[in-house]
Design a protein around this motif. Structure first.
Motif, mmCIF file in Angstrom:
data_model
loop_
_atom_site.group_PDB
_atom_site.id
_atom_site.type_symbol
_atom_site.label_atom_id
_atom_site.label_comp_id
_atom_site.label_asym_id
_atom_site.label_seq_id
_atom_site.Cartn_x
_atom_site.Cartn_y
_atom_site.Cartn_z
ATOM 1 N N HIS A 92 -10.457 -46.895 -103.870
ATOM 2 C CA HIS A 92 -10.386 -45.447 -104.039
ATOM 3 C C HIS A 92 -11.742 -44.917 -104.508
ATOM 4 C CE1 HIS A 92 -8.663 -41.557 -104.523
ATOM 5 N NE2 HIS A 92 -8.799 -41.530 -105.836
ATOM 6 N N GLY A 93 -12.262 -43.916 -103.793
ATOM 7 C CA GLY A 93 -13.556 -43.342 -104.140
ATOM 8 C C GLY A 93 -14.713 -43.972 -103.409
ATOM 9 N N LYS A 104 -11.853 -36.742 -97.772
ATOM 10 C CA LYS A 104 -12.830 -36.962 -98.844
ATOM 11 C C LYS A 104 -13.996 -35.990 -98.690
ATOM 12 C CE LYS A 104 -12.082 -42.020 -99.100
ATOM 13 N NZ LYS A 104 -11.404 -42.234 -97.802
ATOM 14 N N THR A 137 -17.566 -44.125 -109.632
ATOM 15 C CA THR A 137 -16.513 -43.117 -109.591
ATOM 16 C C THR A 137 -16.193 -42.620 -111.002
ATOM 17 O OG1 THR A 137 -14.789 -44.816 -109.730
ATOM 18 C CG2 THR A 137 -15.494 -44.141 -107.528
ATOM 19 N N ASP A 139 -13.289 -39.651 -113.100
ATOM 20 C CA ASP A 139 -11.990 -38.973 -112.955
ATOM 21 C C ASP A 139 -11.018 -39.818 -112.129
ATOM 22 O OD1 ASP A 139 -13.015 -36.838 -114.401
ATOM 23 O OD2 ASP A 139 -13.668 -35.777 -112.595
ATOM 24 N N GLN A 140 -10.970 -41.106 -112.447
ATOM 25 C CA GLN A 140 -10.041 -42.036 -111.786
ATOM 26 C C GLN A 140 -10.279 -42.099 -110.271
ATOM 27 O OE1 GLN A 140 -6.129 -40.812 -113.018
ATOM 28 N NE2 GLN A 140 -6.326 -41.756 -115.043
ATOM 29 N N GLY A 141 -11.537 -41.988 -109.906
ATOM 30 C CA GLY A 141 -11.877 -42.132 -108.499
ATOM 31 C C GLY A 141 -11.854 -40.840 -107.716
ATOM 32 N N ASP A 142 -11.475 -39.725 -108.359
ATOM 33 C CA ASP A 142 -11.407 -38.453 -107.636
ATOM 34 C C ASP A 142 -12.790 -37.839 -107.437
ATOM 35 O OD1 ASP A 142 -8.674 -38.644 -107.452
ATOM 36 O OD2 ASP A 142 -8.306 -37.531 -109.311
ATOM 37 N N SER A 143 -13.789 -38.238 -108.246
ATOM 38 C CA SER A 143 -15.150 -37.734 -108.121
ATOM 39 C C SER A 143 -16.110 -38.918 -108.198
ATOM 40 C CB SER A 143 -15.473 -36.727 -109.236
ATOM 41 O OG SER A 143 -14.586 -35.627 -109.194
#
Length: 269
Positions: A92-93, A104, A137, A139-143
């Protein structure tokens, strides 16, 4: 041969007719029946004898093509299955350069050396991340975050900032597309970056330079590496200011207590 019934001349019996005409007296002579039968027996060809034809069962005409179709179909199915089998999924990310965006906006490359951004329908390299933290990464892979404090000249970039070259001897500035050399950092401290509240602070020791090296601030002074000349920054480049032909030459001194650096030129003039 058969003799003519009138003059006795020999007549050629070829087996095609029992009545022969003499070429000399033109008398017609009928071949006797027993002679005619012998002539016909010799002249009539014996029919050739062939073994009876082997009959191929009708089901073979359908079974062979059907078998070929099944074999070819199995090969094609196997090839398609191997080529269409999904590869390992990226974490993820993270993603592969030039792959589909799939929702993405940005991602890190698998080797963490670059930040990718969605351009159209695929992820392209937007910024190289050669700093110690590389691309990682948040924010837990969100950014994603990119450490671009180190870079190579002509690396792609999309920031309004500066970075140190990998050899720490140059300051680079991003022009929105790539990193370009903006300053020479040939002094003892080279090019360094220090973490700060806003990211990092860059320091370039440009008190040692060569004529023509780029510089950012007018009236900055430097010595040449061999200490024979002093340089002055003017219009973005270091230019020769004085020839330091005295015994001490051109000397760079730094006061560690005050963090002040001075350039002194020993000139005979």
């Amino acid at each position: 041969m058969v003799p003519c019934s009138q003059c006795g001349a020999p007549l050629d019996a070829d087996g095609t007719t029992p009545i022969l005409t003499c070429a000399f007296c033109h008398q017609k002579t009928v071949i006797p029946d027993d002679v005619w039968r012998r002539i016909r027996t010799r002249q009539t060809p014996v029919p050739a004898q062939f073994p009876p034809a082997t009959r191929i069962p009708m089901w073979i005409y359908f079974a062979v093509p059907a078998g070929i179709v099944l074999v070819v179909g199995a090969i094609v199915w196997g090839v398609r299955r191997m080529t269409s089998a999904p590869g390992p999924q990226a974490p993820h990310g993270f993603a592969v350069a030039n792959s589909a965006c799939d929702g993405k906006r940005a991602a890190c490359s698998l080797d963490k050396g670059a930040m990718l951004e969605c351009d159209g329908d695929k992820l392209v390299v937007a910024l190289m991340c050669r700093g110690p933290a590389q691309c990682h990464t948040v924010d837990q892979g969100d950014s994603v975050s990119c450490d671009y404090t180190r870079a190579e000249e002509n690396d792609p970039c999309n920031v309004s900032d500066s970075a140190c070259s990998m050899d720490a001897k140059s300051e680079l500035r991003c022009n929105g597309v790539k990193w370009v050399r903006s300053g020479a950092c040939k002094g003892p401290d080279g090019c360094t970056t220090t973490p700060s509240d806003k990211g990092f602070t860059l320091s370039c020791d440009d008190h040692v330079a060569d004529p023509g090296d780029p510089c950012l601030a007018d009236d900055r002074w430097a010595c040449t590496p061999d200490g024979t000349r002093s340089l002055r920054c003017a219009r973005g480049s270091f230019l020769v200011a004085t020839v330091c032909d005295g015994p001490k030459g051109c000397v760079v001194s730094k006061n560690r207590a005050t963090d002040q650096t001075t350039v002194a030129c020993d000139s005979k003039k």
